[in-house]
Scaffold this active site. Structure first.
Site, short mmCIF file in Angstrom:
data_model
loop_
_atom_site.label_atom_id
_atom_site.label_comp_id
_atom_site.label_asym_id
_atom_site.label_seq_id
_atom_site.Cartn_x
_atom_site.Cartn_y
_atom_site.Cartn_z
N VAL A 1 0.85 -1.18 0.00
CA VAL A 1 0.00 0.00 0.00
C VAL A 1 0.89 1.23 0.00
CG1 VAL A 1 -1.86 1.22 1.18
CG2 VAL A 1 -1.73 -1.28 1.30
N SER A 2 0.71 2.11 -0.98
CA SER A 2 1.50 3.34 -1.03
C SER A 2 1.21 4.20 0.18
CB SER A 2 1.18 4.13 -2.31
OG SER A 2 1.51 3.38 -3.45
N SER A 3 2.24 4.91 0.63
CA SER A 3 2.11 5.74 1.84
C SER A 3 1.00 6.76 1.70
CB SER A 3 3.43 6.44 2.12
OG SER A 3 4.46 5.50 2.29
N GLU A 4 0.86 7.31 0.48
CA GLU A 4 -0.15 8.35 0.30
C GLU A 4 -1.53 7.78 -0.03
OE1 GLU A 4 1.97 7.55 -3.57
OE2 GLU A 4 2.49 7.92 -1.47
N ASP A 5 -1.62 6.48 -0.23
CA ASP A 5 -2.88 5.85 -0.61
C ASP A 5 -3.54 5.27 0.63
OD1 ASP A 5 -4.99 4.65 -1.80
OD2 ASP A 5 -3.85 3.09 -2.82
#
Length: 304
Positions: A21-25
């Protein structure tokens, strides 16, 4: 290249999911739901961007997978940073009897169609490497024809900013190579360190077909620890075991020379040879012989 699979394999035992999971997502429920719907009884979740080289969760997961397991992901980009990295991971999984499945791509190494897709990917990776090499050579040739010297002019002029940039690029490439290959050697290091010396760990890796020196391996582990991708205790000093190492090799040689010898008879031979037990005492006991044989098996000195 990835090997072909012509044999019929038994049904896989465990479906294990990996989600990045992307940090910004902040929305990741869909990825988790797809993995659960696919039957994954356990899911490892990593938080970080695709550009990040540090993936400690993935490194730990790859080291824990065993023969018959199935690694399941939603899409290929959740696992790999490049086709080359993907092929490195999949080749290692195949060599250990671990299956791989991507829900959103036609890849399932337990099925013939998925294995074919994997072979196509391997061919694409090989083509990609060849094209990069060809473009590099063409660029150098064109530069020479215009009277330009190949290479970085900043380095030729020893500019500090150019030297720093090259050093950072090399360090990034080194870490990238380490994290891509970690699943092939880091689990062995974790199994043996710090109870065993670096020499012994290199012996084990060498018998598994890997080319390491003590200096290179220690440097690699230091870097992984520095990036918090490995545990600090791996660097602790190993206990002195030179006498036991010698006895381990001696016991292995006796057992290989006469496989029918019992533990008690091997102990009697050691007594006759005047060898003193590594753990103290006057006479060899079968349990001490068993311990050394187990160590010899661990280090690949003799077949099981």
């Amino acid at each position: 290249m990835v090997k072909t699979f012509d044999d019929v394999r038994p049904p896989p035992s465990r479906l294990i999911g990996y989600a990045r999971v992307s940090s910004e997502d902040q929305v990741h429920d869909a990825q988790m739901e797809e993995l659960r719907a696919a039957g994954c009884h356990r899911i490892y979740e990593e938080h970080g961007s695709g550009a990040s080289q540090a993936r400690p969760v993935l490194t730990r997961l790859l080291g824990e997978l065993t023969a018959g397991d199935v690694l399941v992901i939603v899409r290929l980009d959740r696992l790999a940073r490049s086709i080359g990295h993907l092929m490195t991971v999949l080749e290692d999984l195949e060599s250990r009897g671990v299956y791989f499945r991507s829900i959103g791509d036609p890849i399932d190494t337990a099925a013939p169609q998925g294995r074919f897709s994997l072979q196509v990917l391997a061919a694409v990776a090989q083509l990609e490497r060849a094209l990069v090499s060809e473009r590099t050579k063409a660029g150098i040739k064109a530069a020479k024809s215009r009277g330009k010297r190949p290479g970085n002019p900043g380095l030729r002029e020893r500019r500090p900013e150019a030297i720093r940039a090259v050093s950072q690029a090399r360090q990034k490439l080194y870490l990238d190579e380490l994290t891509a290959s970690a699943q092939t050697w880091l689990p062995v290091v974790r199994q043996l360190r710090p109870q065993h010396s670096w020499d012994n760990v290199v012996q084990v890796l060498s018998r598994r077909g890997q080319d390491w020196s003590v200096e290179r391996l220690r440097r690699a582990v230091h870097r992984m620890v520095g990036e918090k991708l490995a545990e600090q205790e791996l660097l602790a000093r190993a206990p002195r075991r030179s006498a036991e190492d010698r006895l381990m090799k001696l016991v292995a040689a006796i057992a290989i020379a006469d496989p029918d010898l019992s533990l008690r008879k091997i102990a009697a031979q050691l007594d006759q040879m005047g060898e003193r037990p590594a753990r103290g005492g006057q006479k060899w006991q079968p349990s001490s012989v068993r311990h050394l044989l187990d160590e010899a098996h661990r280090f690949g000195l003799m077949p099981r």
